[in-house]
Motif scaffolding. Structure first.
Motif, PDB file in Angstrom:
ATOM      1  N   ASP A 124       0.743  -0.983   0.119  1.00 32.02           N
ATOM      2  CA  ASP A 124      -0.078   0.133   0.039  1.00 32.02           C
ATOM      3  C   ASP A 124       0.888   1.148   0.127  1.00 32.02           C
ATOM      4  O   ASP A 124       1.924   1.323   0.594  1.00 32.02           O
ATOM      5  CB  ASP A 124      -1.216  -0.145   1.099  1.00 32.02           C
ATOM      6  CG  ASP A 124      -1.586  -1.291   1.484  1.00 32.02           C
ATOM      7  OD1 ASP A 124      -1.870  -1.750   0.369  1.00 32.02           O
ATOM      8  OD2 ASP A 124      -1.979  -1.611   2.625  1.00 32.02           O
ATOM      9  N   LYS A 125       0.359   2.113  -0.677  1.00 32.13           N
ATOM     10  CA  LYS A 125       0.992   3.499  -0.617  1.00 32.13           C
ATOM     11  C   LYS A 125       0.118   4.517  -0.379  1.00 32.13           C
ATOM     12  O   LYS A 125      -0.994   4.405  -0.980  1.00 32.13           O
ATOM     13  CB  LYS A 125       1.766   3.978  -1.974  1.00 32.13           C
ATOM     14  CG  LYS A 125       2.740   2.952  -2.749  1.00 32.13           C
ATOM     15  CD  LYS A 125       3.955   3.139  -1.595  1.00 32.13           C
ATOM     16  CE  LYS A 125       5.149   2.094  -2.136  1.00 32.13           C
ATOM     17  NZ  LYS A 125       5.038   0.754  -1.736  1.00 32.13           N
ATOM     18  N   THR A 126       0.344   5.515   0.398  1.00 35.86           N
ATOM     19  CA  THR A 126      -0.438   6.674   0.507  1.00 35.86           C
ATOM     20  C   THR A 126      -0.290   7.919   0.055  1.00 35.86           C
ATOM     21  O   THR A 126       0.759   8.274  -0.500  1.00 35.86           O
ATOM     22  CB  THR A 126      -0.559   6.767   2.420  1.00 35.86           C
ATOM     23  OG1 THR A 126       0.682   7.160   2.477  1.00 35.86           O
ATOM     24  CG2 THR A 126      -1.227   5.639   2.885  1.00 35.86           C
ATOM     25  N   ALA A 127      -1.267   8.934  -0.212  1.00 33.45           N
ATOM     26  CA  ALA A 127      -0.781   9.972  -0.603  1.00 33.45           C
ATOM     27  C   ALA A 127       0.238  10.928   0.076  1.00 33.45           C
ATOM     28  O   ALA A 127       0.427  10.704   1.298  1.00 33.45           O
ATOM     29  CB  ALA A 127      -2.178  10.956  -0.879  1.00 33.45           C
ATOM     30  N   PRO A 128       1.061  11.883  -0.651  1.00 37.70           N
ATOM     31  CA  PRO A 128       1.888  12.521   0.186  1.00 37.70           C
ATOM     32  C   PRO A 128       1.429  13.535   1.296  1.00 37.70           C
ATOM     33  O   PRO A 128       0.232  13.727   1.325  1.00 37.70           O
ATOM     34  CB  PRO A 128       2.465  13.538  -0.701  1.00 37.70           C
ATOM     35  CG  PRO A 128       2.245  12.651  -2.120  1.00 37.70           C
ATOM     36  CD  PRO A 128       1.020  12.196  -2.125  1.00 37.70           C
ATOM     37  N   ALA A 129       2.288  13.470   2.300  1.00 42.01           N
ATOM     38  CA  ALA A 129       1.570  14.151   3.610  1.00 42.01           C
ATOM     39  C   ALA A 129       1.999  15.594   3.314  1.00 42.01           C
ATOM     40  O   ALA A 129       2.645  15.951   2.973  1.00 42.01           O
ATOM     41  CB  ALA A 129       2.341  13.500   5.074  1.00 42.01           C
ATOM     42  N   SER A 130       1.175  16.437   4.412  1.00 40.32           N
ATOM     43  CA  SER A 130       1.515  17.649   4.412  1.00 40.32           C
ATOM     44  C   SER A 130       3.003  17.828   5.247  1.00 40.32           C
ATOM     45  O   SER A 130       3.410  17.077   5.825  1.00 40.32           O
ATOM     46  CB  SER A 130       0.630  18.361   4.930  1.00 40.32           C
ATOM     47  OG  SER A 130       0.239  18.199   6.384  1.00 40.32           O
ATOM     48  N   ALA A 131       3.381  19.050   5.346  1.00 46.83           N
ATOM     49  CA  ALA A 131       4.625  19.424   6.268  1.00 46.83           C
ATOM     50  C   ALA A 131       4.367  19.196   7.738  1.00 46.83           C
ATOM     51  O   ALA A 131       5.152  18.991   8.565  1.00 46.83           O
ATOM     52  CB  ALA A 131       5.088  20.880   6.059  1.00 46.83           C
ATOM     53  N   ASP A 132       2.774  18.962   8.073  1.00 47.78           N
ATOM     54  CA  ASP A 132       2.677  19.013   9.704  1.00 47.78           C
ATOM     55  C   ASP A 132       2.870  17.351  10.018  1.00 47.78           C
ATOM     56  O   ASP A 132       3.094  17.341  11.271  1.00 47.78           O
ATOM     57  CB  ASP A 132       1.223  19.152   9.894  1.00 47.78           C
ATOM     58  CG  ASP A 132       1.232  20.845   9.970  1.00 47.78           C
ATOM     59  OD1 ASP A 132       2.151  21.383  10.067  1.00 47.78           O
ATOM     60  OD2 ASP A 132       0.004  21.278   9.617  1.00 47.78           O
ATOM     61  N   LEU A 133       2.805  16.511   8.949  1.00 45.67           N
ATOM     62  CA  LEU A 133       2.715  15.004   9.533  1.00 45.67           C
ATOM     63  C   LEU A 133       3.208  14.464   8.355  1.00 45.67           C
ATOM     64  O   LEU A 133       2.411  14.060   7.458  1.00 45.67           O
ATOM     65  CB  LEU A 133       1.535  14.571  10.111  1.00 45.67           C
ATOM     66  CG  LEU A 133       1.490  13.257  10.472  1.00 45.67           C
ATOM     67  CD1 LEU A 133       2.462  13.260  11.927  1.00 45.67           C
ATOM     68  CD2 LEU A 133      -0.001  12.913  11.199  1.00 45.67           C
ATOM     69  N   ALA A 134       4.421  13.880   8.169  1.00 45.08           N
ATOM     70  CA  ALA A 134       4.897  13.187   7.013  1.00 45.08           C
ATOM     71  C   ALA A 134       4.522  11.616   7.209  1.00 45.08           C
ATOM     72  O   ALA A 134       4.219  11.237   8.281  1.00 45.08           O
ATOM     73  CB  ALA A 134       6.620  13.057   7.362  1.00 45.08           C
ATOM     74  N   VAL A 135       4.208  11.016   6.161  1.00 44.75           N
ATOM     75  CA  VAL A 135       3.580   9.856   6.058  1.00 44.75           C
ATOM     76  C   VAL A 135       4.785   8.720   6.036  1.00 44.75           C
ATOM     77  O   VAL A 135       5.810   8.936   5.401  1.00 44.75           O
ATOM     78  CB  VAL A 135       2.708   9.480   4.717  1.00 44.75           C
ATOM     79  CG1 VAL A 135       2.529   7.976   4.694  1.00 44.75           C
ATOM     80  CG2 VAL A 135       1.449  10.553   4.617  1.00 44.75           C
ATOM     81  N   ASP A 136       4.485   7.828   6.815  1.00 47.16           N
ATOM     82  CA  ASP A 136       5.662   6.734   6.824  1.00 47.16           C
ATOM     83  C   ASP A 136       4.905   5.589   6.201  1.00 47.16           C
ATOM     84  O   ASP A 136       3.833   5.039   6.191  1.00 47.16           O
ATOM     85  CB  ASP A 136       5.853   6.118   8.271  1.00 47.16           C
ATOM     86  CG  ASP A 136       6.553   7.397   9.171  1.00 47.16           C
ATOM     87  OD1 ASP A 136       7.584   7.781   8.323  1.00 47.16           O
ATOM     88  OD2 ASP A 136       6.631   7.353  10.186  1.00 47.16           O
ATOM     89  N   VAL A 137       5.777   4.943   5.200  1.00 48.32           N
ATOM     90  CA  VAL A 137       5.018   3.825   4.424  1.00 48.32           C
ATOM     91  C   VAL A 137       6.048   2.526   4.575  1.00 48.32           C
ATOM     92  O   VAL A 137       7.343   2.592   4.546  1.00 48.32           O
ATOM     93  CB  VAL A 137       5.043   4.250   2.956  1.00 48.32           C
ATOM     94  CG1 VAL A 137       4.410   3.047   2.046  1.00 48.32           C
ATOM     95  CG2 VAL A 137       4.295   5.204   2.338  1.00 48.32           C
ATOM     96  N   LEU A 172       7.049  12.334  15.516  1.00 54.02           N
ATOM     97  CA  LEU A 172       7.487  13.367  16.005  1.00 54.02           C
ATOM     98  C   LEU A 172       6.680  14.441  15.324  1.00 54.02           C
ATOM     99  O   LEU A 172       6.861  14.626  14.179  1.00 54.02           O
ATOM    100  CB  LEU A 172       9.214  13.487  15.741  1.00 54.02           C
ATOM    101  CG  LEU A 172       9.952  12.613  16.515  1.00 54.02           C
ATOM    102  CD1 LEU A 172      11.333  12.745  16.234  1.00 54.02           C
ATOM    103  CD2 LEU A 172       9.563  12.597  17.856  1.00 54.02           C
ATOM    104  N   LEU A 173       6.363  15.370  16.061  1.00 54.43           N
ATOM    105  CA  LEU A 173       5.510  16.611  15.571  1.00 54.43           C
ATOM    106  C   LEU A 173       6.404  17.963  15.466  1.00 54.43           C
ATOM    107  O   LEU A 173       7.314  17.818  16.196  1.00 54.43           O
ATOM    108  CB  LEU A 173       4.377  16.936  16.251  1.00 54.43           C
ATOM    109  CG  LEU A 173       3.216  15.755  16.386  1.00 54.43           C
ATOM    110  CD1 LEU A 173       2.084  16.206  17.207  1.00 54.43           C
ATOM    111  CD2 LEU A 173       2.825  15.239  15.238  1.00 54.43           C
ATOM    112  N   PRO A 174       6.005  18.683  14.622  1.00 58.48           N
ATOM    113  CA  PRO A 174       6.866  19.969  14.309  1.00 58.48           C
ATOM    114  C   PRO A 174       7.172  20.835  15.687  1.00 58.48           C
ATOM    115  O   PRO A 174       8.088  21.537  15.583  1.00 58.48           O
ATOM    116  CB  PRO A 174       6.100  20.790  13.263  1.00 58.48           C
ATOM    117  CG  PRO A 174       5.311  19.777  12.496  1.00 58.48           C
ATOM    118  CD  PRO A 174       5.060  18.595  13.426  1.00 58.48           C
ATOM    119  N   ASP A 175       6.101  20.728  16.366  1.00 57.30           N
ATOM    120  CA  ASP A 175       6.272  21.464  17.687  1.00 57.30           C
ATOM    121  C   ASP A 175       6.935  20.922  18.765  1.00 57.30           C
ATOM    122  O   ASP A 175       7.023  21.333  19.976  1.00 57.30           O
ATOM    123  CB  ASP A 175       4.693  21.926  18.334  1.00 57.30           C
ATOM    124  CG  ASP A 175       4.033  20.815  18.298  1.00 57.30           C
ATOM    125  OD1 ASP A 175       4.648  19.482  18.387  1.00 57.30           O
ATOM    126  OD2 ASP A 175       2.810  20.848  18.994  1.00 57.30           O
ATOM    127  N   GLY A 176       7.541  19.823  18.645  1.00 59.99           N
ATOM    128  CA  GLY A 176       8.435  19.027  19.487  1.00 59.99           C
ATOM    129  C   GLY A 176       7.768  17.803  20.149  1.00 59.99           C
ATOM    130  O   GLY A 176       8.281  17.040  20.821  1.00 59.99           O
TER     131      GLY A 176
END
Length: 323
Positions: free
Chosen positions: A21-34, A117-121
């Motif tokens: 399975d592949k998912t659509a690209p994530a936004s900058a807030d939460l990258a997708v792990d495949v 890990l989220l952008p805000d730490g």
């Protein structure tokens, strides 16, 4: 006799070697792990032994297997479980809420599955829980599901210190998978600023395999179930013999796309590939001769849209046979 027609052999070989399975690209807030693919197609289809796609286990991506990632998860597990964390077995023996009433406490073996890990730490840790026996080890039967646990953490002190404090703990909020494992965890974006989890889970027993997709939205300290049972895969190869009326195998590849109705939640698209074989009716054959069969493609496409509560089929057909 181990029944394998040329059609079934080709399906097994093709599906085992297919991409996962592949998912659509994530936004900058939460990258997708495949999850990384491990093709298992056999060179000699005549000796191919059917192995269902992974559903009950949660293999880690290469990124999650790095020393840095493992060190992060150890720190998170220590923050969540304290003295109940066991470094020798890399798990925790802890009392968690009973999944049925969330009041009583039962003993579980809890293992980290994935983290983000989220952008805000801050960070989110996903863990699997299995019922523990009196010796403190997991005691899960083949049919026993895994239990989904999600912990929200914030850095304690300076981020580089690697110390965490627990902000919110959501214990045993869903039962998924089998053999005590909840399944493959994928971080996805369900829409703009809508992070979530897609968990591929299932069961194999008595020659039948079923795999489904469960979707969860992750908000600020909460997890909302959007659908727990969208069929992705099934087969009856382990129960398929010369006298079996129908043998089948269907595999679905999923992805997200912008909602066709312009909604805030993306649509879920699944492409299915597979076929079934049924014994041709009204034909008499000699003893020890396999009856002739009629092959029927089970290819198709399905589109699921969010209706305000969960994902529902809005276009096409899910061609996965029920088990």
């Amino acid at each position: 006799m181990n029944y394998r027609t040329p059609l079934v052999l080709l399906l097994v070989s093709a599906l085992l070697g297919a991409c996962s399975d592949k998912t659509a690209p994530a936004s900058a807030d939460l990258a997708v792990d495949v999850a990384a693919d491990v093709p298992a197609a056999a060179a000699d289809t005549a000796s191919t032994e059917h192995v269902p796609p992974p559903a009950a286990t949660a293999p880690r991506t290469e990124a999650m297997n790095t020393p840095q990632a493992r060190e992060l998860e150890v720190g998170m597990m220590r923050a969540v479980f304290g003295k109940d964390y066991r470094s020798d077995s890399d798990d925790a023996l802890a009392d968690l809420s009973d999944p049925d009433n969330h009041v009583d406490k039962l003993s579980y073996v809890v293992s980290a599955v994935s983290h983000k890990l989220l952008p805000d730490g801050r960070a989110i840790l996903v863990a699997n829980a299995e019922t523990a026996n009196t010796e403190g080890t997991a005691e899960s039967a083949h049919a026993s599901p895994g239990l989904l646990n999600v912990f929200f953490l914030a850095p304690k002190g300076q981020p580089e210190d690697g110390q965490w404090q627990v902000v919110k703990r959501l214990e045993n909020i869903a039962t998924l998978g089998s053999s005590g494992q909840l399944g493959e965890v994928h971080w996805v974006m369900l829409g703009a600023n809508k992070p979530g989890l897609a968990i591929r889970h299932g069961y194999t027993g008595q020659g039948y395999t079923i795999t489904q997709l469960a979707l969860f939205e992750i908000g600020d300290g909460k997890v909302t179930a959007l659908d727990g049972g969208i069929d992705l895969y099934s087969d009856n190869m382990g129960a398929c013999g010369p006298d079996t009326d129908e043998c089948w195998m269907v595999d679905g590849k999923w992805r997200f796309a912008a909602a066709r109705n312009g909604g805030a939640y993306d649509d879920l698209l699944i492409d299915f590939k597979g076929a079934s074989e049924k014994i041709k009716p009204g034909v008499t054959v000699k003893p020890d001769v396999d009856p002739p069969r009629i092959a029927t493609p089970l290819n198709g496409h399905a589109r699921y849209g969010f209706d305000g509560k969960g994902y529902k089929l809005v276009e096409g057909k899910n061609t996965v046979p029920g088990v």
